[in-house]
Motif scaffolding. Structure first.
Motif, mmCIF file in Angstrom:
data_model
loop_
_atom_site.group_PDB
_atom_site.id
_atom_site.type_symbol
_atom_site.label_atom_id
_atom_site.label_comp_id
_atom_site.label_asym_id
_atom_site.label_seq_id
_atom_site.Cartn_x
_atom_site.Cartn_y
_atom_site.Cartn_z
ATOM 1 N N LEU A 107 38.268 -27.570 -44.037
ATOM 2 C CA LEU A 107 38.538 -26.147 -43.817
ATOM 3 C C LEU A 107 38.077 -25.703 -42.423
ATOM 4 N N GLY A 108 37.524 -26.628 -41.658
ATOM 5 C CA GLY A 108 37.136 -26.337 -40.272
ATOM 6 C C GLY A 108 35.911 -25.459 -40.115
ATOM 7 N N VAL A 109 35.003 -25.532 -41.093
ATOM 8 C CA VAL A 109 33.793 -24.711 -40.992
ATOM 9 C C VAL A 109 32.536 -25.546 -41.221
ATOM 10 N N ASN A 110 31.409 -25.010 -40.772
ATOM 11 C CA ASN A 110 30.133 -25.601 -41.133
ATOM 12 C C ASN A 110 29.789 -25.165 -42.547
ATOM 13 N N GLN A 111 28.973 -25.964 -43.218
ATOM 14 C CA GLN A 111 28.619 -25.648 -44.595
ATOM 15 C C GLN A 111 27.204 -25.073 -44.653
ATOM 16 N N VAL A 112 26.998 -24.113 -45.528
ATOM 17 C CA VAL A 112 25.642 -23.621 -45.783
ATOM 18 C C VAL A 112 25.069 -24.491 -46.896
ATOM 19 N N ALA A 113 23.982 -25.198 -46.608
ATOM 20 C CA ALA A 113 23.422 -26.107 -47.620
ATOM 21 C C ALA A 113 22.293 -25.432 -48.383
ATOM 22 N N ASP A 114 22.233 -25.675 -49.681
ATOM 23 C CA ASP A 114 21.079 -25.311 -50.508
ATOM 24 C C ASP A 114 20.739 -23.824 -50.520
ATOM 25 N N ILE A 115 21.672 -22.983 -50.912
ATOM 26 C CA ILE A 115 21.378 -21.541 -50.974
ATOM 27 C C ILE A 115 20.268 -21.268 -51.994
ATOM 28 N N LYS B 117 21.438 -40.172 -44.320
ATOM 29 C CA LYS B 117 22.061 -39.237 -45.269
ATOM 30 C C LYS B 117 21.689 -37.793 -44.955
ATOM 31 N N GLN B 118 20.579 -37.607 -44.279
ATOM 32 C CA GLN B 118 20.218 -36.262 -43.839
ATOM 33 C C GLN B 118 19.216 -36.401 -42.710
ATOM 34 N N ALA B 119 19.081 -35.332 -41.923
ATOM 35 C CA ALA B 119 18.033 -35.308 -40.909
ATOM 36 C C ALA B 119 16.896 -34.482 -41.473
ATOM 37 N N ILE B 120 15.662 -34.936 -41.258
ATOM 38 C CA ILE B 120 14.548 -34.269 -41.931
ATOM 39 C C ILE B 120 14.151 -32.959 -41.250
ATOM 40 N N ASP B 121 14.884 -32.535 -40.226
ATOM 41 C CA ASP B 121 14.599 -31.199 -39.673
ATOM 42 C C ASP B 121 15.468 -30.137 -40.371
ATOM 43 N N ASP B 122 16.782 -30.251 -40.216
ATOM 44 C CA ASP B 122 17.656 -29.238 -40.826
ATOM 45 C C ASP B 122 18.001 -29.538 -42.280
ATOM 46 N N ASP B 123 17.736 -30.760 -42.742
ATOM 47 C CA ASP B 123 18.060 -31.145 -44.127
ATOM 48 C C ASP B 123 19.492 -30.766 -44.521
ATOM 49 N N ASN B 124 20.415 -30.888 -43.590
ATOM 50 C CA ASN B 124 21.787 -30.447 -43.871
ATOM 51 C C ASN B 124 22.592 -31.441 -44.698
ATOM 52 N N SER B 125 22.463 -32.713 -44.396
ATOM 53 C CA SER B 125 23.213 -33.746 -45.119
ATOM 54 C C SER B 125 24.715 -33.495 -45.056
ATOM 55 N N GLN B 126 25.241 -33.391 -43.845
ATOM 56 C CA GLN B 126 26.661 -33.055 -43.699
ATOM 57 C C GLN B 126 27.426 -33.907 -42.694
ATOM 58 N N THR B 127 26.759 -34.362 -41.641
ATOM 59 C CA THR B 127 27.493 -34.918 -40.508
ATOM 60 C C THR B 127 28.348 -36.127 -40.887
ATOM 61 N N LEU B 170 37.523 -50.508 -44.779
ATOM 62 C CA LEU B 170 37.077 -50.186 -43.422
ATOM 63 C C LEU B 170 38.295 -49.799 -42.578
ATOM 64 N N PRO B 171 38.111 -49.043 -41.533
ATOM 65 C CA PRO B 171 36.850 -48.441 -41.093
ATOM 66 C C PRO B 171 36.399 -47.313 -42.018
ATOM 67 N N ALA B 172 35.079 -47.086 -42.003
ATOM 68 C CA ALA B 172 34.513 -46.109 -42.925
ATOM 69 C C ALA B 172 33.173 -45.595 -42.405
ATOM 70 N N VAL B 173 32.686 -44.566 -43.087
ATOM 71 C CA VAL B 173 31.387 -43.991 -42.763
ATOM 72 C C VAL B 173 30.429 -44.267 -43.920
ATOM 73 N N ILE B 174 29.244 -44.756 -43.600
ATOM 74 C CA ILE B 174 28.215 -44.954 -44.612
ATOM 75 C C ILE B 174 27.012 -44.098 -44.238
ATOM 76 N N THR B 175 26.441 -43.391 -45.221
ATOM 77 C CA THR B 175 25.177 -42.692 -44.955
ATOM 78 C C THR B 175 24.082 -43.324 -45.806
ATOM 79 N N THR B 176 22.893 -43.437 -45.229
ATOM 80 C CA THR B 176 21.856 -44.290 -45.813
ATOM 81 C C THR B 176 20.809 -43.533 -46.602
ATOM 82 N N ASP B 177 20.372 -44.123 -47.699
ATOM 83 C CA ASP B 177 19.225 -43.621 -48.442
ATOM 84 C C ASP B 177 18.011 -44.477 -48.096
ATOM 85 N N LEU B 178 16.842 -44.055 -48.573
ATOM 86 C CA LEU B 178 15.603 -44.702 -48.129
ATOM 87 C C LEU B 178 15.450 -46.140 -48.579
#
Ligand SMILES: Cc1cc2nc3c(=O)[nH]c(=O)nc-3n(C[C@H](O)[C@H](O)[C@H](O)COP(=O)(O)OP(=O)(O)OC[C@H]3O[C@@H](n4cnc5c(N)ncnc54)[C@H](O)[C@@H]3O)c2cc1C
Lengths: 311, 248
Positions: A107-115, B117-127, B170-178
């Protein structure tokens, strides 16, 4: 007016409690609330979704490829349906965390995580830095709000409703590059960690898989779910789905009892929403005592039998 | 086959994070900075695949100011073949970061992209997921085991219900757990060697990505603190206290 689409989570036959929590967040956001059910056989699940109070409509889409569906299969359809909505919500479970960013990108947007909290229909609070900071996030008017809902922050919506259910056909193309092989679950009959009223957890202090049995025994006496620290999982005492914390499950039981867990910040993140935290540790300086409501310094191997005797 | 690995410079996981009194962010002054732990695991996995003869080159990528060259050098010392810094002072949100990765994917044509799987600063888990969507390729998130056979990866994922195994082309994206692996320690001679490995700096502007649809983040607050608890001195006292509070 807001139109909110909730992406349901289910196991093929039963709707997850996480969907009812998303409904609560959607009600707080305000607007009409629709639930999307994608399944191989969606009828039963759709009926369960329609029973949730606050839901205006359930949209169900059947497709054989939706059994054990993965994000890559589901996301294109969700993005197609979601394009007509102002908000698209999913749970912050591993299911939602896998799926929703893929939907957001389409959808071309950033997601808000964990509201955690809703401050306005486009502004929210969410945790960052393992819960050490809470940020205010807002989403501009022209963007679809795609978000995951932090499950420990929301109560499940109640049942008794009878919303309309409409069926649709799939429209998006489905990829063949991703295939489900199997799912191994080990939890057995224990209460689900994320909805259990009581959780008993063990850490590295248990020392072995064998010793962990005393945790299971106490938990079954109390009708509690069983959790663990990462160290206990890494050491192979218990399976991964029991991990509580920043990178495990975030839980909110009424009672949390931690045995032999030091209280690393990554663990504490997962239990901050618990009603009462009890810590048993032989080290009086363990950081877990800083967050515990009730602390007891002692050897867990003597304390557990004493607790069992006293209850 | 090339593997691209994303490594983000973040506050070290051992540092106690404090919110600045004015609410403008968290206090990073003088704080130890490290490779995001999940990204370190991503790099370790890529190196093991190369050592097993399943990949030919491992490229580490970091988006950020010059300071993140420090983490790229660590990545090179761990064993990556070369590094790319996408130079920007702006903290990119996940969608823009995924677009940067896509631009580099188009340039480098890797068989795999592995990120934390996520960065420990923003904890976004999206990229990672966003990159997979934009690239229109499979994603295997939260990986705890990766097995590569020809053009297929069989990945075990840590999910709420247990362990899920999937197969992706493949090709593919893998995100890692601990629990995917334990990253190696860097040895001194490798740090010296890493200084001679190529580190390319690409200004963000050169990649001509769209950086729109940003979320507005306008206030940082410390989390609600819990009330100070009590200590009891016996199991009996503990049980009595719990009964007293209606919890047993
Ligand atoms: C990126 C990242 C993410 C992480 N995510 C998580 C996460 O999600 N969840 C998580 O839990 N951790 C997580 N961790 C790990 C975390 O930092 C700690 O290493 C971990 O929580 C420690 O587990 P523990 O308390 O069981 O072990 P330890 O820290 O070793 O503590 C064991 C405790 O047991 C006590 N003890 C020993 N024997 C006894 C006895 N007989 N009776 C009573 N007490 C006893 C000791 O005094 C000690 O306090 C993460 C780390 C990183 C880097």
């Amino acid at each position: 007016m807001n139109k909110i689409l909730i992406i349901s989570e289910h196991n093929g036959s039963e709707l997850s409690n996480s969907t009812a929590k998303c409904v609560s967040c959607a009600i707080e956001t305000g607007g009409s609330v629709h639930i999307l059910v994608l399944a191989a056989d969606a009828a039963d699940i759709a009926a369960q979704a329609a029973a949730l109070n606050g839901v205006d409509e359930v949209i169900s889409i059947n497709h054989p490829n939706y059994s054990h569906a993965m994000a890559a299969t589901l996301a294109p359809e969700i993005a197609a349906v979601g394009a007509d909505y102002s908000h698209v919500y999913g749970p912050s479970s591993t299911y939602g965390r896998d799926l929703m960013p893929r939907v957001a990108a389409l959808l071309g947007v950033n997601q808000v995580a964990d509201i955690m909290t809703v401050k306005g229909s486009r502004s929210f609070q969410r945790p960052v830095y393992a819960g050490n900071a809470i940020i205010d996030v807002s989403v501009a008017e022209e963007m679809t709000v795609v978000a995951t809902i932090r499950l420990a922050s929301w109560a499940a919506a109640s049942g008794g409703n009878n919303a309309t259910i409409s069926s649709r056909e799939t429209t998006a193309e489905m990829p063949t590059h991703s295939r489900f092989i199997d799912l191994k679950t080990e939890g057995g009959d224990l209460p689900d960690l994320q909805s259990a009223k009581r959780v008993i957890s063990g850490g590295r202090g248990l020392g072995s898989e064998e010793n962990f049995k005393i945790i299971y025994a106490l938990a079954s006496k109390l009708g509690a779910g069983v959790g663990a620290s990462r160290a206990a999982v890494d050491a192979g005492y218990v399976p991964n789905d029991m991990q509580v914390g920043q990178t495990g499950k975030i839980i909110s039981p009424d009672l949390y009892m931690a045995f032999g867990i030091s209280g690393a910040i990554q663990h504490i993140t997962g239990i901050k929403d618990a009603g009462t935290i009890v810590a048993i540790n032989k080290d009086a300086e363990a950081p877990i005592f800083e967050v515990a409501d009730i602390g007891l310094v002692g050897d867990l191997f003597t304390v557990i039998p004493e607790i069992e005797a006293a209850i | 086959m090339k593997i691209l690995v994303g490594i983000k410079r973040v506050i070290d996981f051992n540092v106690r994070v404090r919110v600045k009194p004015d609410g403008s962010g968290v206090d990073l002054d003088g704080a130890k900075m490290s490779i995001n732990p999940f990204d370190e695991i991503a790099l370790e996995e890529a190196l093991r695949l190369r050592e097993a003869g399943k990949a030919s080159e491992v490229i580490v990528i970091s988006i950020g100011p010059n300071a993140c060259q420090q983490q790229l050098r660590t990545g090179l010392a761990m064993g990556a073949d070369r590094a790319i810094q996408v130079d920007t002072e702006e903290k990119l949100q996940p969608l823009a970061a995924a677009r940067v990765f896509l631009a580099l994917v188009e340039k480098e044509q890797p068989g795999l992209v592995i990120v934390g799987k996520q960065a420990i600063d923003d904890d976004n888990s999206q990229t990672g997921q966003m990159l997979a969507a934009l690239w229109n390729r499979p994603q295997a998130t939260f990986a705890s085991e990766v097995v590569l056979e020809d053009q297929v990866a069989r990945v075990t994922r840590e999910v709420d219900a247990g362990l899920e195994t999937i197969e992706i082309d493949l090709p593919a994206v893998i995100t890692t757990d601990l629990r995917l692996n334990e990253p190696r320690f860097v040895k001194l001679p490798d740090i010296m060697k890493a200084k001679r490995k190529p580190l390319e700096v690409i200004p963000l502007a050169d990649l001509a990505i769209t950086n729109d649809n940003k979320l507005t983040i306008d206030h940082y607050a410390p989390p609600a603190s819990r009330e100070k608890g009590i200590m009891v001195d016996s199991a009996e006292a503990l049980v009595a206290e719990l009964k007293n509070r209606g919890l047993l």
